[in-house]
Structure formats: structure tokens, C-alpha cells
Design an enzyme around this catalytic site. Sequence first.
Site, PDB file in Angstrom:
ATOM      1  N   HIS A  79     -53.371 -45.636  -3.589  1.00  0.00           N
ATOM      2  CA  HIS A  79     -52.660 -46.601  -2.759  1.00  0.00           C
ATOM      3  C   HIS A  79     -53.603 -47.265  -1.747  1.00  0.00           C
ATOM      4  O   HIS A  79     -54.611 -46.672  -1.333  1.00  0.00           O
ATOM      5  CB  HIS A  79     -51.496 -45.913  -2.040  1.00  0.00           C
ATOM      6  CG  HIS A  79     -50.393 -45.511  -2.981  1.00  0.00           C
ATOM      7  ND1 HIS A  79     -49.173 -45.052  -2.549  1.00  0.00           N
ATOM      8  CD2 HIS A  79     -50.341 -45.511  -4.333  1.00  0.00           C
ATOM      9  CE1 HIS A  79     -48.409 -44.804  -3.605  1.00  0.00           C
ATOM     10  NE2 HIS A  79     -49.090 -45.057  -4.699  1.00  0.00           N
ATOM     11  N   GLU A  81     -53.401 -47.807   1.397  1.00  0.00           N
ATOM     12  CA  GLU A  81     -53.573 -47.109   2.688  1.00  0.00           C
ATOM     13  C   GLU A  81     -54.576 -45.974   2.535  1.00  0.00           C
ATOM     14  O   GLU A  81     -55.441 -45.773   3.390  1.00  0.00           O
ATOM     15  CB  GLU A  81     -52.244 -46.523   3.171  1.00  0.00           C
ATOM     16  CG  GLU A  81     -51.102 -47.501   3.238  1.00  0.00           C
ATOM     17  CD  GLU A  81     -50.295 -47.571   1.948  1.00  0.00           C
ATOM     18  OE1 GLU A  81     -50.886 -47.731   0.863  1.00  0.00           O
ATOM     19  OE2 GLU A  81     -49.059 -47.484   2.037  1.00  0.00           O
ATOM     20  N   CYS A 105     -45.904 -44.782   1.491  1.00  0.00           N
ATOM     21  CA  CYS A 105     -45.133 -43.729   0.832  1.00  0.00           C
ATOM     22  C   CYS A 105     -45.399 -42.386   1.526  1.00  0.00           C
ATOM     23  O   CYS A 105     -46.224 -42.280   2.435  1.00  0.00           O
ATOM     24  CB  CYS A 105     -45.502 -43.652  -0.649  1.00  0.00           C
ATOM     25  SG  CYS A 105     -47.123 -42.901  -0.926  1.00  0.00           S
ATOM     26  N   CYS A 108     -49.126 -41.207   1.366  1.00  0.00           N
ATOM     27  CA  CYS A 108     -49.970 -41.930   2.319  1.00  0.00           C
ATOM     28  C   CYS A 108     -49.635 -41.508   3.743  1.00  0.00           C
ATOM     29  O   CYS A 108     -50.532 -41.429   4.591  1.00  0.00           O
ATOM     30  CB  CYS A 108     -49.821 -43.429   2.139  1.00  0.00           C
ATOM     31  SG  CYS A 108     -50.584 -44.002   0.612  1.00  0.00           S
TER      32      CYS A 108
HETATM   33  O1  LIG Z   1     -47.312 -47.631   0.056  1.00  0.00           O
HETATM   34  C1  LIG Z   1     -47.698 -47.991  -1.063  1.00  0.00           C
HETATM   35  N1  LIG Z   1     -48.969 -48.444  -1.226  1.00  0.00           N
HETATM   36  C2  LIG Z   1     -49.473 -48.838  -2.417  1.00  0.00           C
HETATM   37  O2  LIG Z   1     -50.631 -49.228  -2.532  1.00  0.00           O
HETATM   38  N2  LIG Z   1     -48.610 -48.789  -3.501  1.00  0.00           N
HETATM   39  C3  LIG Z   1     -49.090 -49.262  -4.789  1.00  0.00           C
HETATM   40  C4  LIG Z   1     -49.052 -48.288  -5.916  1.00  0.00           C
HETATM   41  C5  LIG Z   1     -48.775 -49.174  -7.092  1.00  0.00           C
HETATM   42  O3  LIG Z   1     -49.993 -49.756  -7.575  1.00  0.00           O
HETATM   43  C6  LIG Z   1     -47.897 -50.257  -6.516  1.00  0.00           C
HETATM   44  C7  LIG Z   1     -46.410 -49.994  -6.634  1.00  0.00           C
HETATM   45  O4  LIG Z   1     -46.022 -50.303  -7.922  1.00  0.00           O
HETATM   46  P1  LIG Z   1     -44.557 -50.742  -8.309  1.00  0.00           P
HETATM   47  O5  LIG Z   1     -44.041 -51.667  -7.188  1.00  0.00           O
HETATM   48  O6  LIG Z   1     -44.720 -51.438  -9.596  1.00  0.00           O
HETATM   49  O7  LIG Z   1     -43.761 -49.458  -8.383  1.00  0.00           O
HETATM   50  O8  LIG Z   1     -48.224 -50.331  -5.161  1.00  0.00           O
HETATM   51  C8  LIG Z   1     -47.345 -48.358  -3.401  1.00  0.00           C
HETATM   52  C9  LIG Z   1     -46.833 -47.940  -2.217  1.00  0.00           C
HETATM   53  C10 LIG Z   1     -45.434 -47.442  -2.159  1.00  0.00           C
HETATM   54  O9  LIG Z   1     -44.832 -47.514  -0.949  1.00  0.00           O
HETATM   55 ZN   LIG Z   2     -48.782 -44.411  -0.736  1.00  0.00          ZN
END
Ligand SMILES: O=c1[nH]c(=O)n([C@H]2C[C@H](O)[C@@H](COP(=O)(O)O)O2)cc1CO
Ligand SMILES: [Zn+2]
Length: 161
Positions: A79, A81, A105, A108
Site C-alpha cells: 500500500h 502508506e 487500511c 497500514c
Molecule cells: O489504504 C490503502 N492504500 C492502498 O495503497 N491501497 C491499494 C491496494 C490496492 O492496490 C488498491 C485497492 O484496490 P481495489 O480498490 O481495487 O480494492 O489500493 C488500498 C488501501 C485500502 O484502504
Molecule cells: Zn493499507
Amino acid sequence: MTGKRKDYISWDEYFMGVAKLSGMRSKDPNSQVGACIVSSDNKILSMGYNGFPSGCSDDEFPWEREGEPYNTKYLYVTHSELNAILNYRGGSLEGAKLYVSLFPCNECAKAIIQAGIKTIVYDSDKYSDTPAVKASKRMLDAAGVRYYQYTHTGRKISFDV
Ligand SMILES: O=c1[nH]c(=O)n([C@H]2C[C@H](O)[C@@H](COP(=O)(O)O)O2)cc1CO
Ligand SMILES: [Zn+2]
């Protein structure tokens, strides 16, 4: 004397803008997330976006959202973060502020809390109803990490590259 320019961007526009610019590097076809970590005296310390770890090719690892978990992105993607935290090699992030285009999430949130980041400014909260985001807020609240939603100013920032 003409005085200073009046239409310069604010700190919040600057840092959320940098977070979003960073997210534009993401190869994720569905959600491009960007993060920018800033010191308490407004210096940019680190940036990140969601992507696979080094060595894990964007062309070989899966970007699918559904199917066998082994063949979806969720087991592999780092992610934004966490990438921003891990990209920082300068020492402590104690007391820093995180600008991120999507609410962090639960995984993170753990890293944010343990890194000593004390403030989160987020934009979208599109997954607010999920257990991951509810658990995230539960931990952030317990740990005393402040979070607030970015207020859009309506300014459009664009430039040729
Ligand atoms: O906080 C976050 N930070 C973050 O970088 N992500 C990324 C993981 C995935 O590559 C994408 C989420 O994928 P999707 O929306 O298709 O479920 O975003 C997802 C979250 C979820 O909150
Ligand atoms: Zn996350």
C-alpha cells in the site's frame, strides 16, 4: 514594491497534490493511491504509491481483484502508506503527518502508529464501511492518531510536462 504573490498553493494543497501526483505512478487499474509524509515543520520526508515490491514485475504479477487469492493483487501489492513509511531511510518519523488519497487500511494503521505518525489527512474514504477501515479507525483512535478529511478548495492544478 509589488508585494508577494497571493495565489500560491496552501500547504494542504501542496502536500495532497504531491500525494496524488505520486499515486499517478501506480499501475493498479482500479485504485491509484498516493501518500506523502511531512514533518511537523512542513518538510516532505517521503512519498509512496501502491505497487508490487521491488523485483516483483508489474507485468508478471496479477492485477486482478477477483478469483483465487493467489492470483489477485491483494496478496502482493504494497500500500502507498506503507511504501512511504518504508521509503524513508532518514531516521525517525515520530510526530510526522501523513497525506494520503485513500483512508488507510488496518495494516497500514499498524505501521502508521508504530512509526510514530500522529496525524493523517485523507481524501477518499470509499471503503469506510469495510471491517478493514473500521478496525483501522478503532486502532488509530486508541493510539491517539488524529485524522481528518482533506477539504477540497476547488482549485485545479495542471501543468504541461
Ligand atoms: O489504504 C490503502 N492504500 C492502498 O495503497 N491501497 C491499494 C491496494 C490496492 O492496490 C488498491 C485497492 O484496490 P481495489 O480498490 O481495487 O480494492 O489500493 C488500498 C488501501 C485500502 O484502504
Ligand atoms: Zn493499507
